[in-house]
Motif scaffolding. Structure first.
Motif, PDB file in Angstrom:
ATOM      1  N   ASP A  27       0.822  -1.209   0.000  1.00  0.00           N
ATOM      2  CA  ASP A  27       0.000   0.000   0.000  1.00  0.00           C
ATOM      3  C   ASP A  27       0.858   1.262   0.000  1.00  0.00           C
ATOM      4  N   ARG A  28       1.901   1.270   0.815  1.00  0.00           N
ATOM      5  CA  ARG A  28       2.769   2.453   0.892  1.00  0.00           C
ATOM      6  C   ARG A  28       3.471   2.711  -0.443  1.00  0.00           C
ATOM      7  N   LEU A  29       3.885   1.616  -1.108  1.00  0.00           N
ATOM      8  CA  LEU A  29       4.576   1.773  -2.384  1.00  0.00           C
ATOM      9  C   LEU A  29       3.619   1.988  -3.543  1.00  0.00           C
ATOM     10  N   GLY A  30       2.348   1.619  -3.348  1.00  0.00           N
ATOM     11  CA  GLY A  30       1.384   1.725  -4.427  1.00  0.00           C
ATOM     12  C   GLY A  30       1.583   0.673  -5.493  1.00  0.00           C
ATOM     13  N   VAL A  31       1.950  -0.543  -5.042  1.00  0.00           N
ATOM     14  CA  VAL A  31       2.209  -1.637  -5.989  1.00  0.00           C
ATOM     15  C   VAL A  31       1.418  -2.872  -5.557  1.00  0.00           C
ATOM     16  N   HIS A  32       1.376  -3.868  -6.451  1.00  0.00           N
ATOM     17  CA  HIS A  32       0.731  -5.131  -6.131  1.00  0.00           C
ATOM     18  C   HIS A  32       1.567  -5.861  -5.086  1.00  0.00           C
ATOM     19  N   LYS A  33       0.910  -6.718  -4.317  1.00  0.00           N
ATOM     20  CA  LYS A  33       1.627  -7.471  -3.280  1.00  0.00           C
ATOM     21  C   LYS A  33       2.745  -8.325  -3.851  1.00  0.00           C
ATOM     22  N   ARG A  38       8.600  -9.398  -4.026  1.00  0.00           N
ATOM     23  CA  ARG A  38       9.882  -9.559  -4.716  1.00  0.00           C
ATOM     24  C   ARG A  38      10.925  -8.592  -4.157  1.00  0.00           C
ATOM     25  N   LEU A  39      10.519  -7.366  -3.916  1.00  0.00           N
ATOM     26  CA  LEU A  39      11.453  -6.370  -3.373  1.00  0.00           C
ATOM     27  C   LEU A  39      11.901  -6.757  -1.969  1.00  0.00           C
ATOM     28  N   LEU A  40      10.944  -7.199  -1.151  1.00  0.00           N
ATOM     29  CA  LEU A  40      11.274  -7.587   0.220  1.00  0.00           C
ATOM     30  C   LEU A  40      12.197  -8.800   0.244  1.00  0.00           C
ATOM     31  N   ARG A  41      11.943  -9.747  -0.642  1.00  0.00           N
ATOM     32  CA  ARG A  41      12.804 -10.930  -0.692  1.00  0.00           C
ATOM     33  C   ARG A  41      14.237 -10.560  -1.070  1.00  0.00           C
TER      34      ARG A  41
END
Length: 253
Positions: A27-33, A38-41
């Motif tokens: 939500d903060r990034l405004g992207v799909h989960k 992928r970014l978090l991983r």
């Protein structure tokens, strides 16, 4: 900056506010989960974020370690700078501060000579590692296996007739530097430039930086520059005391 890198970096200040779950990050990034995951991983693989047992993410220990390392390097420069300025005012010659980082020795501070003849050196620029006095101090303090490994993989450019010719000669010179507690470069990089250097130590006694005074032959001879060695060492010791809170051991490297 690429959009992917921008989004990944935007996660870090979010998690600095506290742990967040995948939905909150997306939500903060405004992207799909799936994009957020992928970014978090990727950040997790590099130790920059950590997934808790409750599936929320927080900042990782690796990030704190990097921040601490950066702060330590910044601190030594901030602490050293007034001392470098005073030394420059007293002797008039160029003063450098350098650190060993990722197999390079880099200048992190410089105070220019008051004389018209100036040295061509820049903050952030790597030094000539096989001849520079600051490099000798920093490499001499490495544990012996690491020191030998570093020395063996270096190239040995023939800058002048006084340049270090090979690994064996460099190891002998580093042993001398360890024993005497200071280093010099008397025409090893440029025939007309001489330099003397002393170590700055951390709380554990290890060398964290090296400072030097350099001058061309047209201003002072090598012998005249060497007479400044006690002043250079006193300045390095003063930086060490302020940086580490310890009194330097006499003649130790």
């Amino acid at each position: 900056m690429s959009q992917t890198v921008d989004r990944a970096l935007s996660i870090l200040p979010l998690l600095a506010e506290g742990p967040a779950d995948l939905g909150q990050v997306a939500d903060r990034l405004g992207v799909h989960k799936s994009t957020a995951l992928r970014l978090l991983r990727t950040l997790h693989e590099h130790g920059l974020v950590y997934r808790q047992s409750d599936q929320r993410y927080r900042l990782g220990a690796r990030l704190f370690a990097l921040a601490q390392q950066a702060v330590e390097n910044l601190d030594v420069r901030e602490i050293a700078h007034p001392h470098l300025v005073r030394l420059n005012e007293e002797c008039g010659h160029t003063v450098h501060l350098a650190v060993y980082e990722e197999n390079e020795v880099l200048y992190i501070d410089k105070v220019d000579s008051r004389y018209p003849v100036r040295m061509y050196s820049r903050i952030g620029k790597p030094v000539a590692i096989t001849v520079a006095a600051v490099a000798k101090l920093l490499l001499a303090d490495l544990p012996e296996p690491e020191r030998r490994a570093v020395v063996d993989r270096l190239d040995y450019p023939h800058y002048t007739a006084r340049s270090t010719p090979n690994a064996a000669a460099y190891l002998r010179e580093l042993a001398t530097v360890r024993e005497q507690g200071w280093a010099s470069d008397l025409g090893g990089h440029e025939e007309s430039i001489n330099c003397v250097a002393a170590p700055v130590r951390g709380a554990d006694g290890r060398v964290v930086a090296a400072m030097s005074v350099s001058a061309p032959n047209v201003v002072v001879t090598a012998d005249e520059l060497l007479t400044l060695l006690p002043l250079v060492r006193r300045t390095a010791d003063a930086i060490t005391r302020e940086y580490s809170g310890n009194t330097p051991a006499k003649d130790a490297v």
